[in-house]
Design an enzyme around this catalytic site. Structure first.
Site, PDB file in Angstrom:
ATOM      1  N   CYS A 198       0.933  -0.969  -0.041  1.00  0.00           N
ATOM      2  CA  CYS A 198      -0.122  -0.118   0.082  1.00  0.00           C
ATOM      3  C   CYS A 198       0.799   1.353   0.079  1.00  0.00           C
ATOM      4  O   CYS A 198       1.711   1.579  -0.975  1.00  0.00           O
ATOM      5  CB  CYS A 198      -0.764   0.037   1.116  1.00  0.00           C
ATOM      6  SG  CYS A 198      -2.384   1.046   0.912  1.00  0.00           S
ATOM      7  N   HIS A 227      -3.876  -5.511   0.035  1.00  0.00           N
ATOM      8  CA  HIS A 227      -3.380  -5.899   1.552  1.00  0.00           C
ATOM      9  C   HIS A 227      -3.430  -7.343   1.383  1.00  0.00           C
ATOM     10  O   HIS A 227      -4.504  -8.103   1.775  1.00  0.00           O
ATOM     11  CB  HIS A 227      -4.507  -5.246   2.242  1.00  0.00           C
ATOM     12  CG  HIS A 227      -4.240  -3.993   2.756  1.00  0.00           C
ATOM     13  ND1 HIS A 227      -3.467  -3.387   3.728  1.00  0.00           N
ATOM     14  CD2 HIS A 227      -4.820  -2.700   1.989  1.00  0.00           C
ATOM     15  CE1 HIS A 227      -3.532  -1.972   3.542  1.00  0.00           C
ATOM     16  NE2 HIS A 227      -4.119  -1.693   2.526  1.00  0.00           N
ATOM     17  N   GLU A 237      -2.623  -9.169   3.999  1.00  0.00           N
ATOM     18  CA  GLU A 237      -2.860  -9.549   4.988  1.00  0.00           C
ATOM     19  C   GLU A 237      -4.438  -9.414   5.566  1.00  0.00           C
ATOM     20  O   GLU A 237      -4.877  -9.989   6.531  1.00  0.00           O
ATOM     21  CB  GLU A 237      -1.933  -8.752   6.115  1.00  0.00           C
ATOM     22  CG  GLU A 237      -2.561  -7.529   6.648  1.00  0.00           C
ATOM     23  CD  GLU A 237      -2.704  -6.263   5.507  1.00  0.00           C
ATOM     24  OE1 GLU A 237      -3.374  -5.635   5.597  1.00  0.00           O
ATOM     25  OE2 GLU A 237      -1.995  -6.565   4.383  1.00  0.00           O
TER      26      GLU A 237
END
Length: 403
Positions: free
Chosen positions: A291, A376, A378
């Protein structure tokens, strides 16, 4: 109590006041996630922004403190169609209303969020004020609305001193667990007093501790907890560094790999961080960036970024791996993007692309042990489709940094 949302184009929405009783001017953005609002509100990338949730009912399962992605929520304000005041879930620790009051976050409910989102998609992201003052007029605050910027929010949300997360494996049936910084109730109360030493483990979706013994440096630009969790769950010892840490200090600790985290704001508002990333780029240490970290690495190597019309925020964004042609559903939260038209292809090549609008979603750096993504992996909230990228990062480290 009545509340109003006043946008910088003069549009006014009237609804009901929720959360803290205070006025706030912020950048108004929207998120399309159907669940995971606790993770959204505690994501540091939302610092300086007020979030409109497009799903019509928010708060029905309350707030579970274990789901927090930071020690506190970072949103400036919240905009919803309907707020549930009677949550029902066995994991619920408090209602969203109590959560907002605890952290002094104002909000507005009862407005037509569909109309607001259409407006933001047509005209682009706008600044706005959430207020309970029925006497304030647009003309009175027009200049303030147009002048507002998020500014240097990275230093605001970053940790203040470095700390360590150690990789671990639980011997119970649920397999690998992370040495994470996710809070239980006692951790939460301790965090309010500034004590972040208490940690709780939680399950991670990994098969083995393939990163056992590896040292990873995570530069906290506004990192979500699950980035450190995802590495620790794979056995890595993760040292988290404040955003203003020098490259010399990070490299001096001899990490096997470096992670650049997500974070809030305009990447061009981080000139000091960019200078340090230039030094990290020049090293032979493998680097994985997510990001904001992805954008800052691009700027550090001569590329450019620009502000999107209304950004990508939600858990359903398709991204295409340009090397394999495979498409993954991803979690995203960004309002800026790397300009591939100004990319020096001898420095970096596009690696991922957004299927919806064709914008860049990742880069692979030529002759370097570096790859970066805009989305993302995660997640939290969102799909786990691309969590394999953490394994790819670990494999790159193990192979001597060959990407």
């Amino acid at each position: 109590m009545k509340a109003r949302l006043i946008l910088e184009d003069g549009t006014i929405f009237e609804g009901k006041h929720i959360g803290a009783d205070k006025d706030v001017i912020s950048e108004i953005v929207f998120n399309t996630s159907m669940a995971g609002y606790t993770e959204v509100f505690t994501d540091p990338s939302y610092a300086g922004q007020a979030v409109c949730m497009t799903y019509p009912l928010i708060g029905n399962y309350g707030v579970c403190l274990d789901d927090m992605e930071s020690e506190r929520p970072w949103v400036d304000g919240v905009i919803v169609r309907e707020l549930s005041h009677i949550p029902s879930n066995f994991r619920c620790d408090m209602s969203l209303q109590d959560f907002f009051e605890k952290y002094e976050i104002p909000g507005i409910a009862g407005i037509d969020t569909r109309k607001l989102v259409r407006l933001l998609r047509e005209k682009g992201t706008m600044n706005g004020m959430i207020t309970t003052n029925e006497n304030i007029t647009y003309d009175e605050i027009k200049d303030k609305l147009h002048a507002y910027t998020t500014g240097d929010v990275v230093s605001k949300v970053s940790c203040k001193e470095k700390y360590l997360l150690t990789g671990s494996k639980d011997l119970a049936d649920n397999g690998p667990l992370s040495g994470s910084a996710v809070f239980n109730k006692e951790d939460y109360e301790a965090s309010l007093k500034g004590d972040l030493s208490r940690r709780e483990k939680r399950p991670a979706i990994v098969k083995e501790l393939n990163g056992k013994g590896l040292k990873v440096a995570l530069l906290d630009l506004g990192a979500k907890k699950n980035i450190g969790d995802s590495l620790a769950a794979r056995g890595c010892d993760v040292t988290i560094y404040p955003s203003n840490t020098s490259a010399e200090e990070i490299l001096g600790d001899n990490p096997d790999g470096i992670m650049l985290s997500n974070g809030p704001g305009d990447p061009k508002d981080c000139p000091g961080v960019i200078e340090e990333i230039k030094k990290l780029y020049a090293s032979d240490t493998p680097i994985f960036a997510i990001c904001l970290g992805h954008q800052l690495m691009a700027l550090a190597t001569g590329a450019d970024t620009y502000k999107m019309k209304y950004g990508h925020r939600g858990g359903n964004h398709p991204v295409k791996d340009l090397a394999t042609g495979r498409v993954y559903i991803s979690s995203q939260n960004h309002g800026y993007v790397v300009d591939v038209d100004k990319l020096d292809k001898t420095v970096a090549e596009p690696a991922f692309m957004n299927v919806n609008d064709g914008t860049n979603e990742g880069l692979s750096y030529v002759g370097k042990n570096i790859f970066t993504v805009q989305f993302h992996p995660e997640a939290c909230p969102g799909p786990q489709d691309s969590s394999y990228l953490f394994d790819r990062f670990i494999d790159m480290i193990k192979k001597g940094g060959k990407n």
